[in-house]
Write a protein that holds these residues in place. Sequence first.
Motif, short mmCIF file in Angstrom:
data_model
loop_
_atom_site.label_atom_id
_atom_site.label_comp_id
_atom_site.label_asym_id
_atom_site.label_seq_id
_atom_site.Cartn_x
_atom_site.Cartn_y
_atom_site.Cartn_z
N GLY A 232 0.79 -1.23 0.00
CA GLY A 232 0.00 0.00 0.00
C GLY A 232 0.82 1.28 0.00
N ALA A 233 2.12 1.19 -0.23
CA ALA A 233 2.97 2.38 -0.20
C ALA A 233 2.68 3.30 -1.38
CB ALA A 233 4.44 1.97 -0.21
N TYR A 234 2.79 4.61 -1.15
CA TYR A 234 2.62 5.58 -2.23
C TYR A 234 3.41 6.84 -1.91
CZ TYR A 234 -1.00 7.63 0.81
OH TYR A 234 -1.68 8.18 1.87
N PRO A 235 3.80 7.63 -2.92
CA PRO A 235 4.74 8.74 -2.70
C PRO A 235 4.13 9.93 -1.98
CG PRO A 235 4.05 8.67 -5.00
CD PRO A 235 3.49 7.43 -4.35
N VAL A 236 4.96 10.64 -1.25
CA VAL A 236 4.61 11.91 -0.64
C VAL A 236 4.70 12.99 -1.71
CG1 VAL A 236 5.27 13.63 1.09
CG2 VAL A 236 5.48 11.18 1.61
N THR A 237 3.65 13.77 -1.86
CA THR A 237 3.65 14.86 -2.86
C THR A 237 3.03 16.12 -2.26
OG1 THR A 237 1.58 14.01 -3.82
CG2 THR A 237 3.65 13.34 -4.87
N TYR A 238 1.73 16.31 -2.46
CA TYR A 238 1.07 17.55 -2.05
C TYR A 238 0.94 17.66 -0.53
CZ TYR A 238 -0.31 18.61 -6.86
OH TYR A 238 -0.30 18.92 -8.19
N ASN A 239 1.04 18.89 -0.03
CA ASN A 239 0.75 19.16 1.37
C ASN A 239 -0.68 18.78 1.70
OD1 ASN A 239 2.90 21.23 0.53
ND2 ASN A 239 2.94 21.41 2.76
N ARG A 240 -0.87 18.24 2.87
CA ARG A 240 -2.22 17.98 3.36
C ARG A 240 -2.76 19.21 4.09
NH1 ARG A 240 -1.33 11.73 5.52
NH2 ARG A 240 -1.54 10.79 3.44
N VAL A 241 -4.08 19.36 4.10
CA VAL A 241 -4.69 20.49 4.80
C VAL A 241 -4.31 20.41 6.28
CG1 VAL A 241 -6.88 19.23 5.10
CG2 VAL A 241 -6.84 21.74 5.21
N ASN A 242 -3.95 21.56 6.86
CA ASN A 242 -3.37 21.53 8.20
C ASN A 242 -3.58 22.88 8.89
OD1 ASN A 242 -1.91 20.41 10.34
ND2 ASN A 242 -0.33 19.58 8.98
N THR A 267 -2.77 24.57 3.03
CA THR A 267 -3.10 23.35 2.31
C THR A 267 -2.25 23.25 1.07
OG1 THR A 267 -4.94 22.01 1.48
CG2 THR A 267 -4.98 24.37 0.95
N GLY A 268 -2.30 22.09 0.39
CA GLY A 268 -1.54 21.90 -0.84
C GLY A 268 -2.33 22.34 -2.05
N LYS A 269 -3.38 21.62 -2.38
CA LYS A 269 -4.23 22.01 -3.49
C LYS A 269 -5.33 22.94 -3.00
CE LYS A 269 -3.63 17.74 -6.16
NZ LYS A 269 -4.33 16.58 -6.78
N GLY A 270 -5.63 23.96 -3.79
CA GLY A 270 -6.70 24.87 -3.42
C GLY A 270 -6.28 25.87 -2.36
N THR A 271 -7.27 26.38 -1.65
CA THR A 271 -7.04 27.37 -0.60
C THR A 271 -7.87 27.00 0.62
OG1 THR A 271 -8.82 28.76 -1.46
CG2 THR A 271 -6.59 29.25 -2.25
N ILE A 272 -7.55 27.61 1.75
CA ILE A 272 -8.31 27.38 2.98
C ILE A 272 -9.67 28.09 2.85
CG2 ILE A 272 -8.43 27.81 5.46
CD1 ILE A 272 -6.47 25.61 4.69
N SER A 273 -10.75 27.34 3.07
CA SER A 273 -12.09 27.93 2.97
C SER A 273 -12.67 28.27 4.34
CB SER A 273 -13.03 26.98 2.23
OG SER A 273 -13.08 25.72 2.88
N LYS A 274 -12.29 27.52 5.38
CA LYS A 274 -12.76 27.85 6.73
C LYS A 274 -11.85 27.21 7.76
CE LYS A 274 -16.11 24.02 7.06
NZ LYS A 274 -17.52 23.66 7.32
N VAL A 275 -11.86 27.80 8.95
CA VAL A 275 -11.19 27.23 10.11
C VAL A 275 -12.22 27.19 11.23
CG1 VAL A 275 -9.35 27.47 11.82
CG2 VAL A 275 -8.92 28.09 9.43
N GLU A 276 -12.37 26.04 11.84
CA GLU A 276 -13.31 25.87 12.94
C GLU A 276 -12.55 25.62 14.23
OE1 GLU A 276 -17.08 23.57 11.36
OE2 GLU A 276 -15.25 22.83 10.40
N LEU A 277 -13.11 26.13 15.31
CA LEU A 277 -12.45 26.07 16.61
C LEU A 277 -13.42 25.48 17.63
CD1 LEU A 277 -9.82 27.06 18.14
CD2 LEU A 277 -11.17 29.06 18.77
N SER A 278 -12.87 24.65 18.52
CA SER A 278 -13.65 24.13 19.64
C SER A 278 -12.93 24.48 20.94
CB SER A 278 -13.81 22.61 19.53
OG SER A 278 -14.46 22.10 20.70
N VAL A 279 -13.68 24.91 21.93
CA VAL A 279 -13.11 25.19 23.25
C VAL A 279 -13.60 24.19 24.28
CG1 VAL A 279 -12.78 27.64 22.77
CG2 VAL A 279 -14.94 26.87 23.80
N ASP A 280 -14.29 23.12 23.80
CA ASP A 280 -14.84 22.13 24.73
C ASP A 280 -14.52 20.71 24.28
OD1 ASP A 280 -16.50 21.93 22.54
OD2 ASP A 280 -18.27 22.74 23.55
#
Length: 353
Positions: A232-242, A267-280
């Motif tokens: 199941g190995a595959y190459p590292v390429t695009y950044n993951r959303v983080n 993120t790698g592909k595209g752009t960030i569309s939202k960031v959600e936050l939890s305090v609980d």
Amino acid sequence: MSKNYSDLNLIVRSLLPENQETPISFLPEDHLQTDLFFRRNHFTYPSLTNSSYWLPIVGAVHTPILFSFKDLVQMPSHTVKVVLECAGNKRNLFKPKVFGEQWEKGALSMGRWKGVSLKTLLNVTGLKHDATEVVAEGYDYGNRTDIDHTFSYMRSLPIEKALHPDTIIAYAYNDKPIPFKHGFPLRLIVPQWYAMASVKWIKQIRIINKKFHGPFQSIDYVYYPQKESDAGAYPVTYNRVNSIIQQPLNREVLDTGLHIIKGIAWTGKGTISKVELSVDHGETWIRAVIDRPYNANYEWINWSYEWEISKKGEYTLMAKATDSFNRTQPPEAMWNRKGYGYNAIDTVVIKIE
């Protein structure tokens, strides 16, 4: 938060080779001066001579050419502002633990890179019809512990990525010559991909008509989902959303009242569309405010949330980003035995007194 770069230092992970990470929680700006850009090396720094001012492009091309440094700076320039993230960033957070450089959250940085589009140079040399990959070789080399052989650091790109206009041969960082420890005089910059693709101290560019199998392509920088096999190995390429919660710090003690929770997301592909936050601890989620720069295709975005708290106790803060491809940070990162691509929901625990 510090307002003076002189107050900040890189965080040492190893000295030989030198690997140090950015103090990511305390950045007062959205791009970094050189002394705070993370350092990732597989070998000791190369010894360079005047030959490093020449760039050969050879292989499956119609006209092999040796470009001088002067040739490059006289060509039409292209500037990209890019997040560069080590594929092993946050490796320290994997459970179960994995071997390798124990990066926390600071093996990433961002800045403006100026140079010549690799496409421009490949158009000058002319690609043969059977060209499939572009191999960049750096001047850095050394022995690997797993193979009794000396290797240069080499990576390949598929032709499509090499021909993207924002894939550049850079000669400047933040409007100054690239510092030696970050690839002077020439560095490949590959937006959207983890930083292993952005080869430093470029020695030559070679076009090939087959698959490249160098150890930094086929052994390292590969996702191995299984501990005991390569299935199941595959190459590292695009950044993951983080994302990262920069403030408050993990295990910080705060007073009751109003606090600004802030951080970055990318993120790698595209752009960030939202960031959600939890305090609980993830029971409920709220939208953070995004500070979105103009045309931020390859940049991280800054986000924040004003949190007013009057009840004392311990709180688990969590942040998750979603990108324009509707990819969201998962509750748990995909474990892989070399520890690449960690992108689980970011978490810090704080105490209100």
